[in-house]
Design a protein around this motif. Structure first.
Motif, PDB file in Angstrom:
ATOM      1  N   VAL A 161       0.872  -1.176   0.000  1.00 15.70           N
ATOM      2  CA  VAL A 161       0.000   0.000   0.000  1.00 15.70           C
ATOM      3  C   VAL A 161       0.902   1.217   0.000  1.00 15.70           C
ATOM      4  N   MET A 162       0.504   2.248  -0.756  1.00 17.57           N
ATOM      5  CA  MET A 162       1.418   3.373  -0.946  1.00 17.57           C
ATOM      6  C   MET A 162       0.661   4.617  -1.399  1.00 17.57           C
ATOM      7  N   PRO A 163       1.258   5.801  -1.211  1.00 20.44           N
ATOM      8  CA  PRO A 163       0.672   7.029  -1.744  1.00 20.44           C
ATOM      9  C   PRO A 163       0.982   7.170  -3.235  1.00 20.44           C
ATOM     10  N   PRO A 164       0.301   8.079  -3.924  1.00 21.27           N
ATOM     11  CA  PRO A 164       0.524   8.244  -5.366  1.00 21.27           C
ATOM     12  C   PRO A 164       1.982   8.487  -5.749  1.00 21.27           C
ATOM     13  N   GLY A 165       2.698   9.292  -4.969  1.00 22.82           N
ATOM     14  CA  GLY A 165       4.095   9.579  -5.306  1.00 22.82           C
ATOM     15  C   GLY A 165       4.950   8.331  -5.339  1.00 22.82           C
ATOM     16  N   SER A 166       4.697   7.409  -4.429  1.00 25.86           N
ATOM     17  CA  SER A 166       5.457   6.152  -4.412  1.00 25.86           C
ATOM     18  C   SER A 166       5.121   5.287  -5.610  1.00 25.86           C
ATOM     19  N   TYR A 167       3.857   5.295  -6.024  1.00 24.04           N
ATOM     20  CA  TYR A 167       3.465   4.494  -7.179  1.00 24.04           C
ATOM     21  C   TYR A 167       4.184   4.986  -8.435  1.00 24.04           C
ATOM     22  N   LEU A 169       6.946   6.732  -8.572  1.00 20.24           N
ATOM     23  CA  LEU A 169       8.370   6.455  -8.405  1.00 20.24           C
ATOM     24  C   LEU A 169       8.682   4.995  -8.727  1.00 20.24           C
ATOM     25  N   TRP A 170       7.845   4.087  -8.237  1.00 21.37           N
ATOM     26  CA  TRP A 170       8.036   2.655  -8.484  1.00 21.37           C
ATOM     27  C   TRP A 170       7.970   2.355  -9.977  1.00 21.37           C
ATOM     28  N   ARG A 171       6.984   2.957 -10.653  1.00 22.05           N
ATOM     29  CA  ARG A 171       6.840   2.711 -12.086  1.00 22.05           C
ATOM     30  C   ARG A 171       7.956   3.380 -12.898  1.00 22.05           C
ATOM     31  N   THR A 172       8.598   4.383 -12.317  1.00 23.40           N
ATOM     32  CA  THR A 172       9.665   5.099 -13.024  1.00 23.40           C
ATOM     33  C   THR A 172      11.014   4.414 -12.851  1.00 23.40           C
ATOM     34  N   THR A 173      11.247   3.852 -11.669  1.00 23.02           N
ATOM     35  CA  THR A 173      12.576   3.337 -11.327  1.00 23.02           C
ATOM     36  C   THR A 173      12.606   1.860 -10.959  1.00 23.02           C
ATOM     37  N   GLY A 174      11.452   1.307 -10.603  1.00 24.93           N
ATOM     38  CA  GLY A 174      11.429  -0.050 -10.066  1.00 24.93           C
ATOM     39  C   GLY A 174      11.745  -0.121  -8.593  1.00 24.93           C
ATOM     40  N   VAL A 175      11.887   1.029  -7.939  1.00 23.16           N
ATOM     41  CA  VAL A 175      12.203   1.102  -6.506  1.00 23.16           C
ATOM     42  C   VAL A 175      10.946   1.506  -5.749  1.00 23.16           C
ATOM     43  N   LEU A 176      10.613   0.743  -4.705  1.00 21.77           N
ATOM     44  CA  LEU A 176       9.450   1.064  -3.873  1.00 21.77           C
ATOM     45  C   LEU A 176       9.929   1.835  -2.650  1.00 21.77           C
ATOM     46  N   ALA A 177       9.683   3.137  -2.635  1.00 24.16           N
ATOM     47  CA  ALA A 177      10.181   4.002  -1.561  1.00 24.16           C
ATOM     48  C   ALA A 177       9.224   5.171  -1.388  1.00 24.16           C
ATOM     49  N   VAL A 178       9.368   5.862  -0.257  1.00 22.78           N
ATOM     50  CA  VAL A 178       8.533   7.026   0.032  1.00 22.78           C
ATOM     51  C   VAL A 178       9.344   8.034   0.825  1.00 22.78           C
ATOM     52  N   ASP A 179       9.188   9.300   0.468  1.00 21.77           N
ATOM     53  CA  ASP A 179       9.853  10.351   1.248  1.00 21.77           C
ATOM     54  C   ASP A 179       9.030  10.645   2.495  1.00 21.77           C
ATOM     55  N   TYR A 180       9.614  11.422   3.401  1.00 18.21           N
ATOM     56  CA  TYR A 180       8.961  11.652   4.692  1.00 18.21           C
ATOM     57  C   TYR A 180       7.666  12.449   4.568  1.00 18.21           C
ATOM     58  N   SER A 181       7.579  13.359   3.595  1.00 10.46           N
ATOM     59  CA  SER A 181       6.353  14.153   3.481  1.00 10.46           C
ATOM     60  C   SER A 181       5.190  13.294   2.986  1.00 10.46           C
ATOM     61  N   ASN A 182       5.420  12.481   1.956  1.00  8.60           N
ATOM     62  CA  ASN A 182       4.368  11.579   1.499  1.00  8.60           C
ATOM     63  C   ASN A 182       4.039  10.534   2.559  1.00  8.60           C
ATOM     64  N   ALA A 183       5.069  10.050   3.262  1.00  5.98           N
ATOM     65  CA  ALA A 183       4.831   9.084   4.338  1.00  5.98           C
ATOM     66  C   ALA A 183       3.956   9.682   5.427  1.00  5.98           C
ATOM     67  N   SER A 184       4.170  10.966   5.717  1.00  7.95           N
ATOM     68  CA  SER A 184       3.373  11.626   6.748  1.00  7.95           C
ATOM     69  C   SER A 184       1.906  11.656   6.377  1.00  7.95           C
ATOM     70  N   SER A 185       1.596  11.745   5.075  1.00  6.35           N
ATOM     71  CA  SER A 185       0.194  11.795   4.655  1.00  6.35           C
ATOM     72  C   SER A 185      -0.512  10.449   4.830  1.00  6.35           C
ATOM     73  N   LEU A 186       0.258   9.382   5.052  1.00  6.77           N
ATOM     74  CA  LEU A 186      -0.356   8.101   5.383  1.00  6.77           C
ATOM     75  C   LEU A 186      -0.882   8.088   6.818  1.00  6.77           C
ATOM     76  N   ALA A 187      -0.390   9.050   7.638  1.00 11.64           N
ATOM     77  CA  ALA A 187      -0.717   9.107   9.072  1.00 11.64           C
ATOM     78  C   ALA A 187      -0.212   7.862   9.797  1.00 11.64           C
ATOM     79  N   LEU A 188       0.977   7.402   9.390  1.00 11.70           N
ATOM     80  CA  LEU A 188       1.621   6.262  10.047  1.00 11.70           C
ATOM     81  C   LEU A 188       3.052   6.574  10.461  1.00 11.70           C
ATOM     82  N   LEU A 189       3.551   7.749  10.114  1.00 13.13           N
ATOM     83  CA  LEU A 189       4.950   8.099  10.350  1.00 13.13           C
ATOM     84  C   LEU A 189       5.115   8.875  11.647  1.00 13.13           C
TER      85      LEU A 189
END
Length: 448
Positions: A161-167, A169-189
């Motif tokens: 499960v991921m925010p749009p920015g991670s999706y 990024l994953w489709r662009t690079t093949g790397v599944l990652a998230v920066d702290y600002s997008n992670a914060s929007s999950l309300a889990l960081l």
């Protein structure tokens, strides 16, 4: 391409909810070219808002491809790529990176039951202390919980499960990652440790293994994937930086990056802050209010909520001014854009405001596109011919609620309404006027 600019270049991609804007910059920060690729939203039920994640990827690919044709030195002159992306969305994927259902984007409010259930297990104040976010269904974790609870056959296939920015990024690079600002929007960081909060993960029942790897927005993720290079024409060696949420990118773009500087962006409440003459933040008060979604694609708000929230917020901060109210020498506003308030001559709103996320005026925008080419519209007012802009919302009221519009003496954006109710003066600054899509930005006059 601007004649003064030279390579090397970088590309910034703003992956929004109404379209993706791809911009080409030279190494000195000069904007050389840009391409906007619009796409659709879906509102299958009131309060629901969905989007096919593939729209973000294909729009990014098209936008980049269109820019590469404007680089005399060719694609190899582009050295880097990064993203600013819409926040608070949730993409549920299988292990191969395939979205299992449309993304629940930031304006989706279907997960009220999941937020209410969590509030019974964890006090909202405790939730806020742990993740720095209000316990509110707009945040992405509750949308993941909704899919788990309401579409168990989908969630059973999910690996990530991921925010749009991670999706993207994953489709662009093949790397599944998230920066702290997008992670914060999950309300889990946990924003202090910059790690996933064990306590909130346990309370929500979300498996840590489903979440992307955390990293800084400036972190180099790696080169683009072979598939993305082929789709765009970029050189396979093009590096990708993680990127961040769109609001954080806008804040940085506004020059707000030092301690003590504040940027207020919002439409779910009013934040009132009092500052001393040297710019020190002395006190603040946040006053939340509700949105209404009476039909799919509609978003309304009672303008009186803005007034009462402003009044309450000011009263609250005045209590913290030791020298009393007379020490406050001035007042100003930052307001949500692209909204439309229809008023009578006495300053009374004749109906709820159609706010910036409202998309009901598609027919009005389409009708105007038949009378004026979108390119001509853009040249005249510096805005895309898109139903999100306030002029189309005024046209909708005129066309669909003629009995209301017959009483109207004024139409205005939210900032003008608050200014009018605060001072008795009906005025608009150039930025709010631009959101009406009626202002000629060169002459700073209304476009005839």
């Amino acid at each position: 391409m601007t004649s003064a600019s030279t390579g090397p270049y970088v590309i910034g991609c703003d992956v929004g909810s109404q379209g993706t804007n791809v911009a080409l910059y030279s190494a000195d920060g000069t904007l050389c070219a840009s391409s906007y690729q619009p796409y659709d939203l879906a509102f299958p039920n009131p309060g629901w808002a969905e989007q096919d994640p593939e729209l973000w990827v294909s729009a990014t690919e098209r936008g980049i491809s269109s820019l590469l044709g404007e680089i005399p030195a060719g694609a190899s002159a582009v050295k880097g790529l990064s993203f600013g992306s819409q926040l608070d969305g949730m993409v549920v994927c299988d292990g191969a990176g395939r979205a299992l259902r449309p993304a629940l984007i930031w304006m989706d409010r279907r997960a009220e039951a999941q937020a209410a259930a969590l509030a019974e297990r964890m006090a909202p104040e405790d939730f806020y202390r742990r993740v720095g976010a209000n316990l509110d269904s707009s945040h992405a974790v509750f949308k993941a919980m909704w899919v788990r609870d309401e579409e168990p056959e989908v969630f059973a296939q999910a690996k990530h499960v991921m925010p749009p920015g991670s999706y993207v990024l994953w489709r662009t690079t093949g790397v599944l990652a998230v920066d702290y600002s997008n992670a914060s929007s999950l309300a889990l960081l946990d924003p202090r440790s910059r790690t996933w909060s064990d306590e909130v993960l346990e309370a929500t029942g979300i498996d840590r293994a489903m979440l992307p790897e955390l990293g800084a927005g400036t972190q180099a993720v790696g080169p683009i994937s072979a598939a993305f290079a082929e789709a765009t024409g970029l050189a396979p060696s093009t590096l990708v930086a993680m990127g961040c949420g769109d609001e954080m990118a806008a804040t940085l773009g506004a020059g707000v990056f030092a301690a003590g500087e504040v940027c207020d962006v919002g439409s779910q409440g009013t934040n009132v802050a009092v500052y001393s003459a040297d710019g020190t933040l002395c006190a603040s008060s946040y006053q939340p209010y509700d949105l209404a979604f009476p039909n799919p694609g509609w978003a309304e708000q009672d303008p009186e909520l803005w007034i009462s929230a402003t009044e309450r917020g000011i009263s609250s901060v005045l209590d913290e001014v030791e020298a009393g109210a007379s020490a406050v020498q001035g007042l100003s506003f930052g307001s949500q854009l692209d909204g439309m308030v229809v008023c009578d001559g006495a300053g009374r709103a004749l109906r709820p405001a159609l706010i910036w996320m409202d998309r009901r005026a598609e027919a009005q925008a389409a009708a105007l596109a038949e009378r004026m080419a979108p390119e001509d519209f853009y040249r005249r007012v510096g805005a895309n011919l898109d139903s999100s802009h306030a002029v189309f919302k005024a046209m909708w009221v005129r066309d669909e609620e003629p009995e209301v519009f017959a009483q109207a003496k004024h139409v205005m954006p939210p900032g003008s309404y608050v200014l009018w109710r605060t001072t008795g003066v009906l005025g608009v600054d150039y930025s709010n006027a631009s959101s009406l899509a009626l202002l000629d930005p060169r002459s700073r006059t209304w476009s005839d």
